[in-house]
Design an enzyme around this catalytic site. Structure first.
Site, PDB file in Angstrom:
ATOM      1  CG  PHE A 243      -0.214   0.473   2.499  1.00 58.11           C
ATOM      2  CD1 PHE A 243      -0.078   1.836   2.787  1.00 58.11           C
ATOM      3  CD2 PHE A 243       0.346  -0.434   3.384  1.00 58.11           C
ATOM      4  CE1 PHE A 243       0.603   2.262   3.929  1.00 58.11           C
ATOM      5  CE2 PHE A 243       1.016  -0.021   4.519  1.00 58.11           C
ATOM      6  CZ  PHE A 243       1.148   1.329   4.792  1.00 58.11           C
TER       7      PHE A 243
ATOM      8  CE  LYS B  42      -3.092  -8.469  -4.176  1.00 60.57           C
ATOM      9  NZ  LYS B  42      -3.509  -7.468  -3.152  1.00 60.57           N
TER      10      LYS B  42
ATOM     11  CD  GLU C 121      -5.554  -5.694   0.520  1.00 62.98           C
ATOM     12  OE1 GLU C 121      -4.656  -5.670  -0.348  1.00 62.98           O
ATOM     13  OE2 GLU C 121      -5.408  -6.225   1.638  1.00 62.98           O
TER      14      GLU C 121
ATOM     15  CB  SER D  19       4.924  -7.497   5.517  1.00 61.39           C
ATOM     16  OG  SER D  19       4.076  -8.552   5.118  1.00 61.39           O
TER      17      SER D  19
ATOM     18  CB  CYS E 231      10.371  -0.322   2.351  1.00 57.12           C
ATOM     19  SG  CYS E 231      11.069   0.351   0.851  1.00 57.12           S
TER      20      CYS E 231
HETATM   21  P1  NAD Z   1       1.667  -6.589   3.095  1.00 59.74           P
HETATM   22  O1  NAD Z   1       2.687  -7.658   3.110  1.00 59.74           O
HETATM   23  O2  NAD Z   1       0.600  -6.612   4.142  1.00 59.74           O
HETATM   24  O3  NAD Z   1       0.880  -6.616   1.686  1.00 59.74           O
HETATM   25  C1  NAD Z   1       1.579  -6.725   0.468  1.00 59.74           C
HETATM   26  C2  NAD Z   1       0.694  -7.452  -0.536  1.00 59.74           C
HETATM   27  O4  NAD Z   1       0.419  -8.775  -0.061  1.00 59.74           O
HETATM   28  C3  NAD Z   1      -0.665  -6.778  -0.747  1.00 59.74           C
HETATM   29  O5  NAD Z   1      -0.969  -6.790  -2.116  1.00 59.74           O
HETATM   30  C4  NAD Z   1      -1.624  -7.632   0.069  1.00 59.74           C
HETATM   31  O6  NAD Z   1      -2.911  -7.684  -0.486  1.00 59.74           O
HETATM   32  C5  NAD Z   1      -0.990  -9.004   0.053  1.00 59.74           C
HETATM   33  N1  NAD Z   1      -1.239  -9.763   1.284  1.00 59.74           N
HETATM   34  C6  NAD Z   1      -1.467  -9.264   2.543  1.00 59.74           C
HETATM   35  N2  NAD Z   1      -1.622 -10.270   3.420  1.00 59.74           N
HETATM   36  C7  NAD Z   1      -1.491 -11.413   2.744  1.00 59.74           C
HETATM   37  C8  NAD Z   1      -1.545 -12.797   3.112  1.00 59.74           C
HETATM   38  N3  NAD Z   1      -1.778 -13.167   4.357  1.00 59.74           N
HETATM   39  N4  NAD Z   1      -1.354 -13.720   2.152  1.00 59.74           N
HETATM   40  C9  NAD Z   1      -1.116 -13.356   0.865  1.00 59.74           C
HETATM   41  N5  NAD Z   1      -1.071 -12.056   0.461  1.00 59.74           N
HETATM   42  C10 NAD Z   1      -1.253 -11.107   1.378  1.00 59.74           C
HETATM   43  O7  NAD Z   1       2.448  -5.195   3.081  1.00 59.74           O
HETATM   44  P2  NAD Z   1       1.857  -3.731   3.209  1.00 59.74           P
HETATM   45  O8  NAD Z   1       1.365  -3.506   4.591  1.00 59.74           O
HETATM   46  O9  NAD Z   1       0.928  -3.449   2.070  1.00 59.74           O
HETATM   47  O10 NAD Z   1       3.179  -2.871   2.955  1.00 59.74           O
HETATM   48  C11 NAD Z   1       4.095  -2.541   3.963  1.00 59.74           C
HETATM   49  C12 NAD Z   1       5.262  -3.509   4.002  1.00 59.74           C
HETATM   50  O11 NAD Z   1       5.918  -3.527   2.739  1.00 59.74           O
HETATM   51  C13 NAD Z   1       6.340  -3.099   4.999  1.00 59.74           C
HETATM   52  O12 NAD Z   1       6.814  -4.252   5.635  1.00 59.74           O
HETATM   53  C14 NAD Z   1       7.421  -2.479   4.123  1.00 59.74           C
HETATM   54  O13 NAD Z   1       8.716  -2.498   4.680  1.00 59.74           O
HETATM   55  C15 NAD Z   1       7.325  -3.343   2.928  1.00 59.74           C
HETATM   56  N6  NAD Z   1       7.892  -2.687   1.759  1.00 59.74           N
HETATM   57  C16 NAD Z   1       9.108  -3.132   1.313  1.00 59.74           C
HETATM   58  C17 NAD Z   1       9.706  -2.523   0.225  1.00 59.74           C
HETATM   59  C18 NAD Z   1      11.044  -2.984  -0.285  1.00 59.74           C
HETATM   60  O14 NAD Z   1      11.402  -2.612  -1.397  1.00 59.74           O
HETATM   61  N7  NAD Z   1      11.797  -3.763   0.469  1.00 59.74           N
HETATM   62  C19 NAD Z   1       9.057  -1.454  -0.417  1.00 59.74           C
HETATM   63  C20 NAD Z   1       7.811  -1.037   0.068  1.00 59.74           C
HETATM   64  C21 NAD Z   1       7.239  -1.676   1.150  1.00 59.74           C
END
Ligand code: NAD
Length: 502
Positions: free
Chosen positions: A155, A179, A182, A232, A287
């Protein structure tokens, strides 16, 4: 979830058409500064995911053979359309995600740079040739596209991170199923509309929305060849394992706990400005946000100055002029960050600046937390062990730079780090010894420009190759090595040779 039919719905993109999902499962997209419901997003059905992948497979047959110049020209046009629509894109992004308008333009701009890079694909997707590897024999490589690739995005950068993925995948001759998060899919969808307007043909770019079930379907789908994930560590590790099991290439960029080291010889005013900007900008939801600062030796006396600097930042809705810190993305994020601050206090850290419950006139329902600073933080505390993903800075102390380096290298995450110093020798020692992907020297904390690739160490990354840059050309292509010999008309064949040879 809201059911009013007056609220717009976010569409799926399948085979060049923006279509209404037939699902029964919908979520609200909410403005985090006001709680206004902006749209409803569908969680796509299994049949819709299959159709998106099938459309990508069909389009791949012709797209993979489309001349490289024709592919590149689409991205030349696309970068122009993104520039022309920058203000509108930033406004959509701020409404659904919360960050300031200036920061939202930055989010779009960092993605735009990757689109510009994709327009130069002719110089990037080049094979190699060795002449006369044996008498009359040449060997050369082709970098060929894989097929249907997929991207799953978080997000916090709803413009930049989708643009890390689909432009480079498509420019290299693949088709794509995206994808988006959301929580804020609207700016991503506007970017997809512009991609079609720029000339991306039907089926080359598809979008499905959803949560865990849709992500799992992508990981398992036999016709998807590669998956790019950003999000994450917990979800990324799951995606890596599940999609790898299904035989796919996978790259996962994941969570962070980014430390900065401040040496006492650092330029004080510049350093404090940089620390405050990197810790509290985007409400800490980057991040690459700076979440831990390690003050070395006499720099430990700078805490009151750091607090004073943080207090100058203005907490308000992202659309308001002069805002430095916007809201957190959701009520759930607000509860989580507030809960972690509470745990920090309970576990004995010193709350130097408490940003909870700021008063934000006109936006009383917003998910706001102001800059928050803890000192006396230790490795065992929850605020150190967890990625807070809010405007919370943990201050730690070290007697020497090597002690600070050891602390950073012992942390499970290895996304970004920075050092502030006037000493070139100290900076070089840091650069050599630190085990972290992105390293800043008086720069907090750098996202590499697209001539390079994003990277990460330890729990921050799974997979060998990073997004965008040279590495992603390798990720999105299969190397084919061809060894060829052409016989002369008059050449006389010798006896059959059964030894290993060319
Ligand atoms: P998230 O992991 O909750 O969600 C990422 C994606 O995974 C979304 O599209 C979501 O719909 C999906 N998702 C969520 N829960 C899931 C599950 N249980 N099973 C399968 N898919 C699932 O991450 P977020 O909260 O949207 O973003 C923040 C995180 O992203 C932080 O940890 C941040 O550090 C990381 N991030 C990393 C980078 C990088 O380049 N290393 C860049 C941006 C963000």
């Amino acid at each position: 979830m809201t059911t009013s039919s007056s609220i717009p719905t976010v569409k799926l993109l399948i085979d060049g058409e923006f279509i209404e999902s037939t699902t029964q499962d919908w979520r609200d997209v909410v403005n985090p500064a006001t709680q206004e419901v902006l749209a409803r997003v569908p969680f796509a059905t299994a049949e819709e995911i299959d159709r998106a992948v099938a459309s990508g497979q069909k389009a791949f047959k012709t797209w993979r053979k489309t001349p490289i110049g024709a592919r590149a020209r689409i991205f030349l046009k696309y970068q122009q359309l993104i520039r022309e629509n920058m203000k509108e894109l930033a406004a959509i992004l701020t409404a659904e995600q919360g960050k300031t308008l200036a920061d939202a333009e930055g989010d779009v701009f960092r993605g735009l740079e990757v689109v510009e890079h994709a327009a130069g694909i002719g110089n990037l997707q080049l094979g190699e040739l060795a002449n006369n590897v044996a008498a009359g024999v040449d060997t050369y490589t082709l970098l060929q596209p894989l097929g249907v690739c997929a991207g799953i995005t978080p997000f916090n950068f709803p413009a930049m991170i989708p643009l890390w993925m689909f432009p480079m995948a498509i420019a290299t001759g693949n088709t794509f199923v995206l994808k988006p998060s959301e929580q804020d899919p609207m700016v991503t969808m506007r970017l997809c509309e512009l991609a079609l307007e720029a000339g991306v043909p039907p089926g080359v770019l598809n979008v499905v929305h959803g949560g865990p079930d849709v992500v799992n379907a992508i990981c398992d789908h036999p016709d998807i060849k590669a998956v790019s994930f950003v999000g994450s560590t917990k979800v990324g590790t799951h995606v890596y394992n599940r999609a790898s099991q299904a035989g796919k290439r996978v790259q996962c960029m994941m969570g962070a706990k980014n430390h900065a080291i401040v040496l006492p010889d650092a330029h004080k005013e510049q350093t404090l400005n940089n620390l405050a900007g990197a810790a509290f900008g985007a409400a800490g939801q980057r991040c690459m946000a700076l979440s831990v600062v390690v003050l070395v030796g006499e720099a430990q006396a700078w805490i009151p100055d750091l607090v004073a600097k943080a207090q100058t930042l203005k907490v308000n809705a992202g659309v308001e002029a002069g805002t430095d810190v916007g809201p957190l993305v959701s009520c759930a994020a607000l509860d989580r960050v507030s809960g972690l601050i509470e745990r920090g206090v309970r576990e004995g850290a010193k709350l130097e600046l408490d940003g909870r419950n700021p008063s934000v006139s006109g936006y009383e329902k917003g998910n706001f937390v102001g800059p928050t600073i803890f000192s006396g933080v230790t490795r065992e505390m929850s605020i150190y062990q967890e990625e807070i993903f809010g405007p919370v800075l943990c201050v730690m102390a070290a007697a020497t730079m090597d002690e600070a380096i050891a602390l950073i290298n012992a942390n499970p995450n290895g996304n970004g780090t920075a050092i502030f110093t006037r000493s070139g020798a100290a900076a070089r020692h840091f650069q050599e010894e630190i085990d972290v992907g992105q390293v800043g020297i008086n720069v907090p904390i750098p996202v590499p420009v697209p001539m390079f690739s994003f990277t990460g160490s330890r729990a921050s990354k799974l997979g060998d190759l990073g997004p965008y840059g040279k590495q992603v050309v390798q990720f999105y292509t299969q190397t084919k090595t061809i060894t060829e010999r052409w016989f002369d008309e008059n050449e006389v064949g010798g006896p059959v040779n059964t030894t290993i040879n060319l």
